[in-house]
Design a protein around this motif. Sequence first.
Motif, PDB file in Angstrom:
ATOM      1  N   ILE A 163       0.813  -1.152   0.025  1.00 51.16           N
ATOM      2  CA  ILE A 163      -0.106  -0.139   0.008  1.00 51.16           C
ATOM      3  C   ILE A 163       0.806   1.155   0.116  1.00 51.16           C
ATOM      4  O   ILE A 163       0.597   2.167  -0.813  1.00 51.16           O
ATOM      5  N   GLY A 164       2.122   1.451   0.864  1.00 49.13           N
ATOM      6  CA  GLY A 164       2.991   2.405   0.624  1.00 49.13           C
ATOM      7  C   GLY A 164       3.627   2.613  -0.367  1.00 49.13           C
ATOM      8  O   GLY A 164       3.798   3.844  -0.900  1.00 49.13           O
ATOM      9  N   LEU A 165       4.008   1.490  -1.159  1.00 50.11           N
ATOM     10  CA  LEU A 165       4.648   1.481  -2.420  1.00 50.11           C
ATOM     11  C   LEU A 165       3.858   2.099  -3.492  1.00 50.11           C
ATOM     12  O   LEU A 165       4.048   2.917  -4.211  1.00 50.11           O
ATOM     13  N   LEU A 166       2.366   1.548  -3.516  1.00 45.46           N
ATOM     14  CA  LEU A 166       1.644   2.026  -4.222  1.00 45.46           C
ATOM     15  C   LEU A 166       1.128   3.584  -4.212  1.00 45.46           C
ATOM     16  O   LEU A 166       1.221   4.286  -5.379  1.00 45.46           O
ATOM     17  N   GLY A 167       1.242   4.093  -2.945  1.00 43.27           N
ATOM     18  CA  GLY A 167       0.934   5.472  -2.895  1.00 43.27           C
ATOM     19  C   GLY A 167       2.179   6.252  -3.242  1.00 43.27           C
ATOM     20  O   GLY A 167       1.969   7.325  -3.854  1.00 43.27           O
ATOM     21  N   LEU A 168       3.269   5.763  -3.009  1.00 42.85           N
ATOM     22  CA  LEU A 168       4.592   6.659  -3.332  1.00 42.85           C
ATOM     23  C   LEU A 168       4.493   6.554  -5.089  1.00 42.85           C
ATOM     24  O   LEU A 168       4.740   7.662  -5.681  1.00 42.85           O
ATOM     25  N   ILE A 169       4.073   5.481  -5.633  1.00 40.66           N
ATOM     26  CA  ILE A 169       4.278   5.262  -6.997  1.00 40.66           C
ATOM     27  C   ILE A 169       3.089   6.326  -7.823  1.00 40.66           C
ATOM     28  O   ILE A 169       3.274   7.367  -8.607  1.00 40.66           O
TER      29      ILE A 169
END
Length: 503
Positions: free
Chosen positions: A431-437
């Motif tokens: 979820i964090g990686l998706l938010g950063l992307i």
Amino acid sequence: MAFFLLFRFCLLSLTHSAAGLQSPDPLGMIATLGNSITLPCGIPSITSCSSVIWSRFDPVTELVKAEQVTDPYVRRLRLQKDCSLQISLMELPDAQLYSCKSGALSSNASLRILQISENSNSAADKIELHCYLNTHQGYKPCNTRGMNITWSTEDNTPLNGNRFRSENISACFGKLIIRYKLTDHHRKWRCQLSLNGTVKANVSYATTVKGTKCNLEVLLNYNFKSGCTSPKCNPLPFTLDGVEEVFAAVGESVSLSCGNTSSLSEGSRLVWRMGSQPVTAMSPDKKQTEASRENEISSHGIMNVSPLHAGEYQCLAGGQVLNKIWLYTLDVFSESSPGGRNVTLTCVLKCSKECGKDLNLTWSGNVSNSLQSGFMDTKNNTLIKRIDVPFLSMASDELTCSVHREGELMASKRWHTVNSLSTAAWLILPIGLLGLISAGVLYVYVKRKHNKDAENELTSIGMTHVYEDIEDDSNEEQPPKRRPKREAATTTDSFYDLLQAVN
């Protein structure tokens, strides 16, 4: 009769020795009923099994000849490639002396069966089990050196406690005397026979506690009251049925058995009940009709055990209770302690009735630096055992909570710290990686859009100016026409005029 058989065996042995046999002493083999065993042929350097003849001595019967098994044992006997004899589905008459012969050579094998029986003449409050080799029942002498009989629970846990007493009458005969409880119903006990420290055979026996007289101690253990106050009082004049105990971990599947239903009359309907409420059960054969399934149901299956399933179950037929079962459930859950430095793991045993004093919960695994505590909540029929584990030391641990009854393992449930602690992290990480992307993509999009808008604006301004200059040159001989105001063009013209003045 026994003396005659012994005399005949000695006579056969002397006859074989005189004939030049190499192995007059029999090889001792021990087996259990219903299992298989292979009797080796002790004749060395046999080139072909076609010359081997297997026979037994009581009565003298030829079993194998020319690699063919003769009747009536053809279904249970088999000649192996090494000329040994395999006996399947052992029966009591199979325990005797066997001979493997090839030409002038032969070898003998003595086969004995380990058995357990219950003494029907035991005291009213006791169960007496006998374990023995079939040729040495009761007090018959047995001089086999190095042989020993021991008793244990079904999982090989030694029997501890003052309600168990064992006696070894001889090396081939032993007793187990149990001052029973109602919950010993359908409980299994194991007899193990060893020779010079090596286990040769073991056999189990399930006791039945049904319709038996109970003494004061048994009654007090299960909250029954009587007028007897002396520990030496006689057994009470009424009877109580035994109770089978079943332990299951939450999430597992369990099957509760009604027991032996062969004595029921045709058309008898089996009914399962939990407490006072009926429960439904499914027959394993889905092809049967609904009426046939109701008649054939002899077990109640629970696919996904939860703490709500703990309780007393009864199997009834015609209003008669065939079996009574207490189902216990074992569960484990975790919670963070204040401050987040430790994780508290809680193991909960939900009992059908009040949890007995012979039940115990233990944690195992990497718990050396952990703090354990436990208490019994008799009001809610639960036994609880907690453990506080440092959060940082749980990266790859696997802890197990187990419930024991008198030392015997009844059920266990594992708690995987890797799965439990890492699951949240592995869920948060994507979820964090998706938010950063997503933020990066949005930033690039906005940046490009801003640059493109700015470029379009400059291009529009420049092209407007060029267009107006061309239009002025082409129309300088024509009368001036009124044009609509353009703020950008006006600004550009002023700026252009200023440049022209400078030039």
